[in-house]
Design a protein around this motif. Structure first.
Motif, PDB file in Angstrom:
ATOM      1  N   PHE A  22      60.808 153.556  83.514  1.00  0.00           N
ATOM      2  CA  PHE A  22      61.960 152.838  84.053  1.00  0.00           C
ATOM      3  C   PHE A  22      62.309 153.376  85.439  1.00  0.00           C
ATOM      4  N   ALA A  23      62.407 152.497  86.409  1.00  0.00           N
ATOM      5  CA  ALA A  23      62.831 152.800  87.780  1.00  0.00           C
ATOM      6  C   ALA A  23      61.869 153.697  88.559  1.00  0.00           C
ATOM      7  N   ALA A  67      50.403 156.072  80.138  1.00  0.00           N
ATOM      8  CA  ALA A  67      51.656 155.326  80.143  1.00  0.00           C
ATOM      9  C   ALA A  67      52.804 156.301  79.925  1.00  0.00           C
ATOM     10  N   PHE A  68      53.843 156.131  80.725  1.00  0.00           N
ATOM     11  CA  PHE A  68      54.987 157.032  80.687  1.00  0.00           C
ATOM     12  C   PHE A  68      56.256 156.250  80.368  1.00  0.00           C
ATOM     13  N   SER A  69      57.017 156.740  79.395  1.00  0.00           N
ATOM     14  CA  SER A  69      58.338 156.219  79.068  1.00  0.00           C
ATOM     15  C   SER A  69      58.278 154.716  78.786  1.00  0.00           C
ATOM     16  N   MET A  70      59.008 153.915  79.543  1.00  0.00           N
ATOM     17  CA  MET A  70      59.019 152.468  79.320  1.00  0.00           C
ATOM     18  C   MET A  70      57.624 151.871  79.458  1.00  0.00           C
ATOM     19  N   GLY A  71      56.769 152.484  80.238  1.00  0.00           N
ATOM     20  CA  GLY A  71      55.402 151.995  80.400  1.00  0.00           C
ATOM     21  C   GLY A  71      54.600 152.008  79.110  1.00  0.00           C
ATOM     22  N   VAL A  72      54.983 152.878  78.167  1.00  0.00           N
ATOM     23  CA  VAL A  72      54.289 152.939  76.870  1.00  0.00           C
ATOM     24  C   VAL A  72      54.440 151.616  76.118  1.00  0.00           C
ATOM     25  N   SER A  73      55.603 150.992  76.233  1.00  0.00           N
ATOM     26  CA  SER A  73      55.815 149.719  75.532  1.00  0.00           C
ATOM     27  C   SER A  73      55.276 148.527  76.325  1.00  0.00           C
ATOM     28  N   ILE A  74      55.102 148.671  77.621  1.00  0.00           N
ATOM     29  CA  ILE A  74      54.640 147.563  78.462  1.00  0.00           C
ATOM     30  C   ILE A  74      53.113 147.464  78.484  1.00  0.00           C
ATOM     31  N   ALA A  75      52.432 148.590  78.591  1.00  0.00           N
ATOM     32  CA  ALA A  75      50.975 148.620  78.778  1.00  0.00           C
ATOM     33  C   ALA A  75      50.185 147.809  77.740  1.00  0.00           C
ATOM     34  N   PRO A  76      50.494 147.906  76.451  1.00  0.00           N
ATOM     35  CA  PRO A  76      49.667 147.180  75.475  1.00  0.00           C
ATOM     36  C   PRO A  76      49.627 145.666  75.674  1.00  0.00           C
ATOM     37  N   HIS A  77      50.619 145.109  76.326  1.00  0.00           N
ATOM     38  CA  HIS A  77      50.643 143.665  76.559  1.00  0.00           C
ATOM     39  C   HIS A  77      49.634 143.232  77.614  1.00  0.00           C
ATOM     40  N   THR A  93      57.701 154.877  73.286  1.00  0.00           N
ATOM     41  CA  THR A  93      57.276 154.269  72.024  1.00  0.00           C
ATOM     42  C   THR A  93      56.701 152.891  72.317  1.00  0.00           C
ATOM     43  N   ASN A  94      55.981 152.346  71.358  1.00  0.00           N
ATOM     44  CA  ASN A  94      55.438 151.000  71.518  1.00  0.00           C
ATOM     45  C   ASN A  94      56.535 149.946  71.569  1.00  0.00           C
ATOM     46  N   ILE A  95      57.699 150.302  71.065  1.00  0.00           N
ATOM     47  CA  ILE A  95      58.844 149.394  71.083  1.00  0.00           C
ATOM     48  C   ILE A  95      59.899 150.021  71.998  1.00  0.00           C
ATOM     49  N   GLY A  96      59.867 149.662  73.266  1.00  0.00           N
ATOM     50  CA  GLY A  96      60.719 150.322  74.249  1.00  0.00           C
ATOM     51  C   GLY A  96      62.202 150.124  74.022  1.00  0.00           C
ATOM     52  N   ILE A  97      62.609 148.898  73.763  1.00  0.00           N
ATOM     53  CA  ILE A  97      64.022 148.598  73.544  1.00  0.00           C
ATOM     54  C   ILE A  97      64.148 148.077  72.124  1.00  0.00           C
ATOM     55  N   ASP A  98      64.736 148.894  71.262  1.00  0.00           N
ATOM     56  CA  ASP A  98      64.837 148.555  69.848  1.00  0.00           C
ATOM     57  C   ASP A  98      65.947 149.394  69.229  1.00  0.00           C
ATOM     58  N   ARG A  99      66.669 148.803  68.325  1.00  0.00           N
ATOM     59  CA  ARG A  99      67.810 149.453  67.683  1.00  0.00           C
ATOM     60  C   ARG A  99      67.421 150.729  66.928  1.00  0.00           C
ATOM     61  N   HIS A 100      66.205 150.770  66.359  1.00  0.00           N
ATOM     62  CA  HIS A 100      65.804 151.910  65.530  1.00  0.00           C
ATOM     63  C   HIS A 100      64.655 152.736  66.107  1.00  0.00           C
ATOM     64  N   PHE A 101      63.752 152.099  66.843  1.00  0.00           N
ATOM     65  CA  PHE A 101      62.531 152.782  67.259  1.00  0.00           C
ATOM     66  C   PHE A 101      62.380 152.937  68.767  1.00  0.00           C
ATOM     67  N   GLY A 102      63.420 152.662  69.510  1.00  0.00           N
ATOM     68  CA  GLY A 102      63.364 152.780  70.968  1.00  0.00           C
ATOM     69  C   GLY A 102      64.754 153.054  71.511  1.00  0.00           C
ATOM     70  N   LEU A 106      72.033 148.013  73.439  1.00  0.00           N
ATOM     71  CA  LEU A 106      73.315 148.149  74.135  1.00  0.00           C
ATOM     72  C   LEU A 106      73.291 149.297  75.137  1.00  0.00           C
ATOM     73  N   VAL A 107      72.650 150.391  74.779  1.00  0.00           N
ATOM     74  CA  VAL A 107      72.528 151.530  75.696  1.00  0.00           C
ATOM     75  C   VAL A 107      71.709 151.114  76.918  1.00  0.00           C
ATOM     76  N   PHE A 108      70.624 150.391  76.689  1.00  0.00           N
ATOM     77  CA  PHE A 108      69.793 149.957  77.810  1.00  0.00           C
ATOM     78  C   PHE A 108      70.560 149.000  78.716  1.00  0.00           C
ATOM     79  N   LYS A 109      71.286 148.057  78.130  1.00  0.00           N
ATOM     80  CA  LYS A 109      72.058 147.094  78.919  1.00  0.00           C
ATOM     81  C   LYS A 109      73.112 147.805  79.770  1.00  0.00           C
ATOM     82  N   LYS A 110      73.801 148.783  79.183  1.00  0.00           N
ATOM     83  CA  LYS A 110      74.811 149.534  79.937  1.00  0.00           C
ATOM     84  C   LYS A 110      74.167 150.386  81.027  1.00  0.00           C
ATOM     85  N   THR A 111      72.991 150.922  80.741  1.00  0.00           N
ATOM     86  CA  THR A 111      72.287 151.708  81.746  1.00  0.00           C
ATOM     87  C   THR A 111      71.953 150.840  82.956  1.00  0.00           C
TER      88      THR A 111
END
Length: 133
Positions: A22-23, A67-77, A93-102, A106-111
């Motif tokens: 991210f960023a 792949a680093f940070s958010m890139g981990v969830s983007i690269a497989p696509h 993680t493979n699921i970058g923005i997720d309630r349980h696994f990323g 809401l935290v991402f949106k506020k960030t």
């Protein structure tokens, strides 16, 4: 999405594909060295990589993924069709923005909506850094 070559070596048969977090920007990693070509993917505001990106990878005999940070969830696509010699995921993680696994949505949106660039830069690089962001 954007991509750029951080390093190029004439006749290189190896390429590292690096999906940043991210960023992150290419300037954040330009000081690192490599003995092969390195292409960095970043800026995930849109979810499109041009055909030229894929064409540029066709000539390599060995492809590596980092792949680093958010890139981990983007690269497989984008790289699932390539035969990768090695894959490395760092702090993501493979699921970058997720309630349980990323990152909780809401935290991402506020960030995103309250991002203070100077504070974010200090958190990444420390107080003495002249690194662009």
């Amino acid at each position: 999405m954007k991509y750029t070559f951080l390093h190029t070596h004439a006749q290189s048969e190896k390429c590292i594909i690096f999906f940043g977090g991210f960023a992150t920007q290419a300037a954040h990693f330009a000081h690192l060295s490599a003995d092969c070509d390195v292409i960095m993917v970043y800026d995930y505001r849109d979810f499109v990589l041009p055909q030229a990106f894929f064409d540029s990878l066709a000539s390599y005999k060995m492809l590596y993924l980092i792949a680093f940070s958010m890139g981990v969830s983007i690269a497989p696509h984008f790289i699932s069709t390539f035969n990768l010699h090695r894959k490395i995921a760092i702090n993501g993680t493979n699921i970058g923005i997720d309630r349980h696994f990323g990152i909780h949505p809401l935290v991402f949106k506020k960030t995103i909506s309250h991002l203070n660039v100077p504070d974010f830069k200090t958190a990444l690089f420390g107080t003495q850094s002249d690194m662009p962001l």
